[in-house]
Design a protein around this motif. Structure first.
Motif, PDB file in Angstrom:
ATOM      1  N   UNK A 125       9.583  -5.703  -4.572  1.00 38.04           N
ATOM      2  CA  UNK A 125      10.003  -6.812  -5.431  1.00 38.04           C
ATOM      3  C   UNK A 125       9.163  -6.815  -6.706  1.00 38.04           C
ATOM      4  N   UNK A 126       9.551  -7.660  -7.637  1.00 35.88           N
ATOM      5  CA  UNK A 126       8.803  -7.804  -8.883  1.00 35.88           C
ATOM      6  C   UNK A 126       7.511  -8.589  -8.649  1.00 35.88           C
ATOM      7  N   UNK A 127       6.624  -8.511  -9.616  1.00 38.55           N
ATOM      8  CA  UNK A 127       5.336  -9.183  -9.483  1.00 38.55           C
ATOM      9  C   UNK A 127       5.474 -10.701  -9.443  1.00 38.55           C
ATOM     10  N   UNK A 128       6.514 -11.230 -10.100  1.00 38.79           N
ATOM     11  CA  UNK A 128       6.698 -12.682 -10.139  1.00 38.79           C
ATOM     12  C   UNK A 128       7.676 -13.165  -9.067  1.00 38.79           C
ATOM     13  N   UNK A 129       7.885 -12.362  -8.020  1.00 35.90           N
ATOM     14  CA  UNK A 129       8.850 -12.710  -6.981  1.00 35.90           C
ATOM     15  C   UNK A 129       8.495 -14.030  -6.300  1.00 35.90           C
ATOM     16  N   UNK A 130       7.220 -14.249  -5.971  1.00 33.22           N
ATOM     17  CA  UNK A 130       6.812 -15.434  -5.217  1.00 33.22           C
ATOM     18  C   UNK A 130       7.039 -16.722  -6.002  1.00 33.22           C
ATOM     19  N   UNK A 131       6.977 -16.643  -7.304  1.00 31.66           N
ATOM     20  CA  UNK A 131       7.143 -17.859  -8.119  1.00 31.66           C
ATOM     21  C   UNK A 131       8.573 -18.049  -8.625  1.00 31.66           C
ATOM     22  N   UNK A 132       9.291 -16.946  -8.872  1.00 31.36           N
ATOM     23  CA  UNK A 132      10.614 -17.056  -9.477  1.00 31.36           C
ATOM     24  C   UNK A 132      11.744 -17.148  -8.462  1.00 31.36           C
ATOM     25  N   UNK A 133      11.600 -16.513  -7.304  1.00 32.98           N
ATOM     26  CA  UNK A 133      12.716 -16.515  -6.344  1.00 32.98           C
ATOM     27  C   UNK A 133      12.764 -17.846  -5.596  1.00 32.98           C
ATOM     28  N   UNK A 134      13.899 -18.528  -5.674  1.00 32.65           N
ATOM     29  CA  UNK A 134      14.071 -19.849  -5.069  1.00 32.65           C
ATOM     30  C   UNK A 134      15.077 -19.837  -3.922  1.00 32.65           C
ATOM     31  N   UNK A 135      15.661 -18.679  -3.620  1.00 33.04           N
ATOM     32  CA  UNK A 135      16.675 -18.610  -2.579  1.00 33.04           C
ATOM     33  C   UNK A 135      16.080 -18.510  -1.185  1.00 33.04           C
ATOM     34  N   UNK A 136      16.972 -18.314  -0.219  1.00 36.69           N
ATOM     35  CA  UNK A 136      16.559 -18.211   1.186  1.00 36.69           C
ATOM     36  C   UNK A 136      16.011 -16.808   1.448  1.00 36.69           C
ATOM     37  N   UNK A 137      14.759 -16.732   1.891  1.00 36.99           N
ATOM     38  CA  UNK A 137      14.136 -15.447   2.181  1.00 36.99           C
ATOM     39  C   UNK A 137      14.805 -14.781   3.379  1.00 36.99           C
ATOM     40  N   UNK A 138      15.249 -15.571   4.351  1.00 34.02           N
ATOM     41  CA  UNK A 138      15.881 -15.016   5.543  1.00 34.02           C
ATOM     42  C   UNK A 138      17.195 -14.331   5.168  1.00 34.02           C
ATOM     43  N   UNK A 139      18.016 -14.972   4.333  1.00 32.50           N
ATOM     44  CA  UNK A 139      19.276 -14.365   3.901  1.00 32.50           C
ATOM     45  C   UNK A 139      19.021 -13.110   3.063  1.00 32.50           C
ATOM     46  N   UNK A 140      18.001 -13.165   2.247  1.00 34.68           N
ATOM     47  CA  UNK A 140      17.677 -12.003   1.419  1.00 34.68           C
ATOM     48  C   UNK A 140      17.311 -10.812   2.307  1.00 34.68           C
ATOM     49  N   UNK A 141      16.492 -11.041   3.327  1.00 36.72           N
ATOM     50  CA  UNK A 141      16.081  -9.932   4.187  1.00 36.72           C
ATOM     51  C   UNK A 141      17.240  -9.430   5.039  1.00 36.72           C
ATOM     52  N   UNK A 142      18.185 -10.309   5.399  1.00 32.65           N
ATOM     53  CA  UNK A 142      19.378  -9.854   6.115  1.00 32.65           C
ATOM     54  C   UNK A 142      20.189  -8.901   5.228  1.00 32.65           C
TER      55      UNK A 142
END
Length: 357
Positions: free
Chosen positions: A284-301
Motif C-alpha cells: 500500500x501507499x505510505x499514507x494508507x493508514x490515514x487516507x483509507x476510510x473503507x472496510x479493511x476486511x472487504x479490501x482484504x477479501x
C-alpha cells in the motif's frame, strides 16, 4: 482584393521583374519579385528571385546609373545594406531535443514505450507523461528534424491509451511494432489510430494559448483558407456530438481513482502488508493508514480474490507448458526429455493446493 486579383497583380509584377532583369536592373527586378511574393506566392516568382539574387551576388548583371557624386554613391551603398534579405532565420535546437525526437521516431516499438510508461501505468500516469513529452516535442518549441512526426506519435499513443476500450483492445491485439521512419512515420498498430489530430489533443490538455509567442506550425497554416463563417458554423454543429463524446471519453479518466493496493512492490506502493485470512502479501501507499476510510476486511477479501485468480491463471500456464513438453518428447521418442518434462515444477499450483489444504 480577392485571391485571383492578387494573382493577376503578382503576374504583372513578375513580368516587370523579368524585363528589368533582362535589361540588367537587378535591384528593380528583385523589388518587384518580392512584391509578387507578398501578393501571391508562386514557384515561378521564387525561381526567378533566386536567379536574380545569384546574378546580383556574382556581379554578372549591374544596373546602369548616371554618374553621381561620391556622397550619393555612399548613400546608395548604405541604402542597399538596409534592404532585408526576406529569408527566414535558421531555427536552432538542442542536442537533448534531437535525442528526444530520435527516441520516439526510431527506437520505440509500441505506444507504452513512446510515452515512457509501463503496461501497468494508470490513466493519470499516462496523462502526466504525455503532458511532459508534448511540451518538449511541440514543433513551436522543438525545431529538430522529425519533431512534428514525434509530436503526432505521442498524441496518437495518448489518445489510444487514455480510452479504456481502445487500450483494452490494443493490449489484446496491438502487439505489432510501431513502424519507424521507413514507414513514413505512421504511428499505429493494427488499426489503432486516434480520431483526433495531435494539435487538437494538445489543445484539449493545455488550451490554444500554451505557446503564445510561438510561430506558425504545420497544424495552423491551413487557417489561411478557412470557409465562410456560415459554412464554419454548420460544420461545427455537425461535429458537436462527436466532440462531446470525445471530450467525455477523455475526461472520464480524471475521475477514476488509483488502486488502493498492489500485489507487487513499487515506489508508489512501498509499504508491505498481508491479509489476515490467507496471509496474502500486498503493498500500500505510505499514507494508507490515514487516507483509507473503507472496510479493511472487504479490501482484504478483494485482495485474496485477485491473488487466487492470478494463481489459477499461472497454474494453468504451468500445466500447459509441462504437458506440451511431455507431448513433444513422446512424439520424438526422447525418453530423457520426457523425464525432464515430468519433473517440471508448477509452483503456482502448489500454492493453490496449500491454500485449499
Amino acid at each position: 482584393m480577392t485571391i485571383e486579383g492578387n494573382k493577376d497583380e503578382a503576374d504583372k509584377c513578375i513580368e516587370i521583374a523579368q524585363s528589368a532583369f533582362s535589361a540588367g536592373d537587378v535591384e528593380k527586378a528583385e523589388r518587384f519579385l518580392l512584391k509578387a511574393e507578398r501578393l501571391y506566392p508562386s514557384l515561378r516568382a521564387k525561381e526567378l528571385l533566386t536567379r536574380v539574387r545569384t546574378a546580383g551576388a556574382s556581379g554578372n548583371s549591374s544596373k546602369r546609373t548616371p554618374p553621381t557624386s561620391p556622397n550619393s554613391s555612399n548613400e546608395e551603398t548604405v541604402r542597399k545594406r538596409k534592404i532585408p534579405s526576406h529569408q527566414p532565420p535558421q531555427r536552432e535546437y538542442t542536442q537533448d531535443q534531437l535525442d528526444a525526437v530520435k527516441r520516439i521516431n526510431t527506437k520505440c516499438k509500441d505506444y507504452y514505450e513512446i510515452l515512457g510508461v509501463t503496461k501497468e501505468a494508470t490513466d493519470s500516469d499516462i496523462k502526466k507523461s504525455y503532458k511532459k513529452l508534448a511540451l518538449q516535442l511541440h514543433p513551436d518549441k522543438n525545431h529538430a528534424p522529425g519533431a512534428a512526426e514525434a509530436f503526432k506519435a505521442i498524441g496518437n499513443a495518448a489518445a489510444v491509451l487514455t480510452d479504456p476500450e481502445k487500450r483494452k483492445q490494443y493490449d489484446l491485439r496491438g502487439d505489432e511494432p510501431v513502424p519507424t521512419q521507413h514507414s513514413h512515420h505512421q504511428y499505429y498498430a493494427r488499426g489503432f489510430e486516434s480520431d483526433l489530430t495531435a494539435e487538437e489533443l494538445f489543445n484539449m490538455f493545455f488550451g490554444a494559448t500554451a505557446f503564445p509567442g510561438g510561430g506558425p506550425t504545420v497544424y495552423t497554416r491551413r487557417r489561411a483558407r478557412e470557409p465562410e463563417p456560415r459554412e464554419t458554423h454548420a460544420g461545427l454543429v455537425q461535429l458537436l456530438p462527436v466532440l462531446v463524446l470525445v471530450l467525455l471519453s477523455m475526461m472520464s479518466g480524471f475521475f477514476i481513482s488509483e488502486p488502493v493496493f498492489s500485489l507487487t512492490p513499487s515506489s508508489k506502493y512501498p509499504v508491505p502488508r498481508e491479509t489476515v485470512n490467507l496471509k496474502v502479501p500486498y503493498y500500500v501507499k505510505e499514507n494508507f493508514h490515514t487516507d483509507y476510510q473503507g472496510s479493511l476486511r472487504r479490501l482484504e477479501m478483494a485482495i485474496e480474490e485477485e491473488y487466487i485468480v492470478g494463481l489459477r491463471h499461472a497454474c494453468q500456464r504451468e500445466r500447459n507448458f509441462r504437458e506440451s513438453a511431455a507431448w513433444k518428447a513422446r512424439t520424438f521418442g526422447d525418453a530423457r526429455q520426457y523425464a525432464e518434462a515430468q519433473r517440471l515444477r508448477t509452483p503456482s499450483c502448489d500454492k493453490l493446493h496449500a491454500m485449499h489444504a
